[in-house]
Design a protein around this motif. Structure first.
Motif, PDB file in Angstrom:
ATOM      1  N   ASN A 181       0.813  -1.225   0.000  1.00 32.77           N
ATOM      2  CA  ASN A 181       0.000   0.000   0.000  1.00 32.77           C
ATOM      3  C   ASN A 181       0.844   1.272   0.000  1.00 32.77           C
ATOM      4  N   ILE A 182       2.089   1.171  -0.385  1.00 32.65           N
ATOM      5  CA  ILE A 182       3.056   2.207  -0.828  1.00 32.65           C
ATOM      6  C   ILE A 182       3.464   3.302   0.149  1.00 32.65           C
ATOM      7  N   ILE A 183       2.708   3.493   1.212  1.00 25.76           N
ATOM      8  CA  ILE A 183       3.020   4.638   2.078  1.00 25.76           C
ATOM      9  C   ILE A 183       2.684   4.334   3.532  1.00 25.76           C
ATOM     10  N   HIS A 184       3.458   4.913   4.426  1.00 25.10           N
ATOM     11  CA  HIS A 184       3.189   4.866   5.862  1.00 25.10           C
ATOM     12  C   HIS A 184       2.955   6.284   6.368  1.00 25.10           C
ATOM     13  N   GLY A 185       2.034   6.438   7.318  1.00 26.27           N
ATOM     14  CA  GLY A 185       1.859   7.712   8.007  1.00 26.27           C
ATOM     15  C   GLY A 185       1.526   7.475   9.466  1.00 26.27           C
ATOM     16  N   SER A 186       2.080   8.299  10.349  1.00 27.90           N
ATOM     17  CA  SER A 186       1.827   8.159  11.789  1.00 27.90           C
ATOM     18  C   SER A 186       0.331   8.213  12.067  1.00 27.90           C
ATOM     19  N   ASP A 187      -0.130   7.400  13.045  1.00 28.95           N
ATOM     20  CA  ASP A 187      -1.577   7.306  13.298  1.00 28.95           C
ATOM     21  C   ASP A 187      -2.065   8.223  14.415  1.00 28.95           C
ATOM     22  N   GLY A 188      -1.162   9.010  15.022  1.00 33.84           N
ATOM     23  CA  GLY A 188      -1.585   9.953  16.064  1.00 33.84           C
ATOM     24  C   GLY A 188      -0.399  10.787  16.504  1.00 33.84           C
ATOM     25  N   PRO A 189      -0.648  11.827  17.286  1.00 34.97           N
ATOM     26  CA  PRO A 189       0.427  12.747  17.686  1.00 34.97           C
ATOM     27  C   PRO A 189       1.549  12.066  18.475  1.00 34.97           C
ATOM     28  N   GLU A 190       1.201  11.143  19.372  1.00 39.08           N
ATOM     29  CA  GLU A 190       2.234  10.459  20.165  1.00 39.08           C
ATOM     30  C   GLU A 190       3.087   9.561  19.276  1.00 39.08           C
ATOM     31  N   THR A 191       2.400   8.771  18.419  1.00 36.43           N
ATOM     32  CA  THR A 191       3.110   7.903  17.475  1.00 36.43           C
ATOM     33  C   THR A 191       4.018   8.737  16.577  1.00 36.43           C
ATOM     34  N   ALA A 192       3.517   9.897  16.160  1.00 38.61           N
ATOM     35  CA  ALA A 192       4.314  10.762  15.280  1.00 38.61           C
ATOM     36  C   ALA A 192       5.622  11.149  15.968  1.00 38.61           C
ATOM     37  N   LYS A 193       5.538  11.571  17.225  1.00 39.03           N
ATOM     38  CA  LYS A 193       6.758  11.958  17.953  1.00 39.03           C
ATOM     39  C   LYS A 193       7.725  10.787  18.041  1.00 39.03           C
ATOM     40  N   ASN A 194       7.196   9.614  18.397  1.00 33.62           N
ATOM     41  CA  ASN A 194       8.050   8.434  18.540  1.00 33.62           C
ATOM     42  C   ASN A 194       8.706   8.052  17.212  1.00 33.62           C
ATOM     43  N   GLU A 195       7.926   8.086  16.135  1.00 37.24           N
ATOM     44  CA  GLU A 195       8.457   7.672  14.833  1.00 37.24           C
ATOM     45  C   GLU A 195       9.471   8.689  14.307  1.00 37.24           C
ATOM     46  N   ILE A 196       9.218   9.980  14.515  1.00 38.94           N
ATOM     47  CA  ILE A 196      10.192  11.002  14.091  1.00 38.94           C
ATOM     48  C   ILE A 196      11.508  10.782  14.839  1.00 38.94           C
ATOM     49  N   ASN A 197      11.421  10.502  16.146  1.00 39.03           N
ATOM     50  CA  ASN A 197      12.636  10.258  16.942  1.00 39.03           C
ATOM     51  C   ASN A 197      13.360   8.988  16.531  1.00 39.03           C
ATOM     52  N   LEU A 198      12.589   7.986  16.097  1.00 44.02           N
ATOM     53  CA  LEU A 198      13.209   6.728  15.663  1.00 44.02           C
ATOM     54  C   LEU A 198      13.971   6.913  14.349  1.00 44.02           C
ATOM     55  N   TRP A 199      13.391   7.650  13.416  1.00 45.40           N
ATOM     56  CA  TRP A 199      13.948   7.731  12.061  1.00 45.40           C
ATOM     57  C   TRP A 199      14.924   8.890  11.863  1.00 45.40           C
ATOM     58  N   PHE A 200      14.810   9.937  12.684  1.00 40.31           N
ATOM     59  CA  PHE A 200      15.616  11.137  12.469  1.00 40.31           C
ATOM     60  C   PHE A 200      16.307  11.597  13.737  1.00 40.31           C
ATOM     61  N   LYS A 201      17.520  12.155  13.542  1.00 42.47           N
ATOM     62  CA  LYS A 201      18.194  12.876  14.625  1.00 42.47           C
ATOM     63  C   LYS A 201      17.609  14.284  14.647  1.00 42.47           C
ATOM     64  N   PRO A 202      17.585  14.928  15.830  1.00 36.53           N
ATOM     65  CA  PRO A 202      17.012  16.276  15.915  1.00 36.53           C
ATOM     66  C   PRO A 202      17.607  17.240  14.880  1.00 36.53           C
ATOM     67  N   GLU A 203      18.914  17.134  14.636  1.00 34.64           N
ATOM     68  CA  GLU A 203      19.571  18.082  13.710  1.00 34.64           C
ATOM     69  C   GLU A 203      19.221  17.811  12.245  1.00 34.64           C
ATOM     70  N   GLU A 204      18.545  16.730  11.962  1.00 32.86           N
ATOM     71  CA  GLU A 204      18.092  16.463  10.587  1.00 32.86           C
ATOM     72  C   GLU A 204      16.766  17.173  10.274  1.00 32.86           C
ATOM     73  N   LEU A 205      16.107  17.716  11.297  1.00 33.34           N
ATOM     74  CA  LEU A 205      14.865  18.461  11.088  1.00 33.34           C
ATOM     75  C   LEU A 205      15.220  19.927  10.861  1.00 33.34           C
ATOM     76  N   VAL A 206      14.714  20.485   9.769  1.00 32.06           N
ATOM     77  CA  VAL A 206      15.072  21.846   9.378  1.00 32.06           C
ATOM     78  C   VAL A 206      13.949  22.805   9.765  1.00 32.06           C
ATOM     79  N   ASP A 207      14.314  23.816  10.534  1.00 29.66           N
ATOM     80  CA  ASP A 207      13.346  24.818  10.991  1.00 29.66           C
ATOM     81  C   ASP A 207      13.434  26.022  10.057  1.00 29.66           C
TER      82      ASP A 207
END
Ligand code: GDP
Ligand code: MG
Length: 161
Positions: A123-149
């Protein structure tokens, strides 16, 4: 961030989106990115990588009791995945709407899975299913410095002051 994004800082959320190996192999990277981009969401992190099976198992840890877990983790680690973080008002919930139901048989036309996929295991794509999951998944896949503000000039046309 800019003055505009600061004004809305309390309402801005981030979600983790991944184009799975089938989406990459089928040439759907730009199609999927453009749906999030045209909506008005802001891309704040992106990379392409082939996850290890162990990493895939961490990502799908909540599904470890399901019969399809092993095959799912084999598949996610079978080739390149495009991992992204998208930002915007309501992006977690509305991102799931853009994606469509888990099984493409049930995904509405107009959604990514409804328009571009047929079977639940591809089904080609994944997306976080809620705000808590989103935080956890962002932390799993990315280092803080990889997020561009950064600010986008289009934000003043997307959000009321
Ligand atoms: P999602 O959040 O919509 O991606 O769905 P889930 O978190 O429930 O499941 C994660 C992924 O596992 C889905 O995107 C599917 O690729 C896969 N999956 C879910 N249910 C099934 C199933 O019944 N059979 C198979 N083969 N794969 C499934
Ligand atoms: Mg899920």
């Amino acid at each position: 961030g800019s003055a505009v994004s600061t004004v809305h800082a309390a309402e801005i959320e981030r979600t983790f989106i991944a184009i799975k190996p089938d989406g990459v192999q089928r040439g759907l990277i730009s199609e999927i990115i453009s749906r999030f981009e045209r909506k008005g969401y802001k891309l704040v992190a992106i990379k392409i990588l082939t996850p290890t099976k162990e990493f895939a198992m961490l990502h799908y840890d909540d599904l470890k009791e399901r019969p399809f877990f092993n095959g799912l983790c084999d598949f996610l680690s079978s080739g390149p995945v495009v991992a992204m973080v998208w930002e915007g008002q309501g992006v977690v919930k509305y991102g799931r709407k853009l994606i469509g139901a888990t099984s493409p048989h049930n995904s509405e036309p107009g959604t990514i899975r409804g328009d571009l996929a047929i079977s639940v295991g591809r089904n080609i794509i994944h997306g976080s299913d809620g705000p808590e999951t989103a935080k956890n998944e962002i932390n799993l896949w990315f280092k803080p410095e990889e997020l561009v503000d950064y600010g986008l000039d289009s934000e003043k046309w997307l959000y009321e002051p």
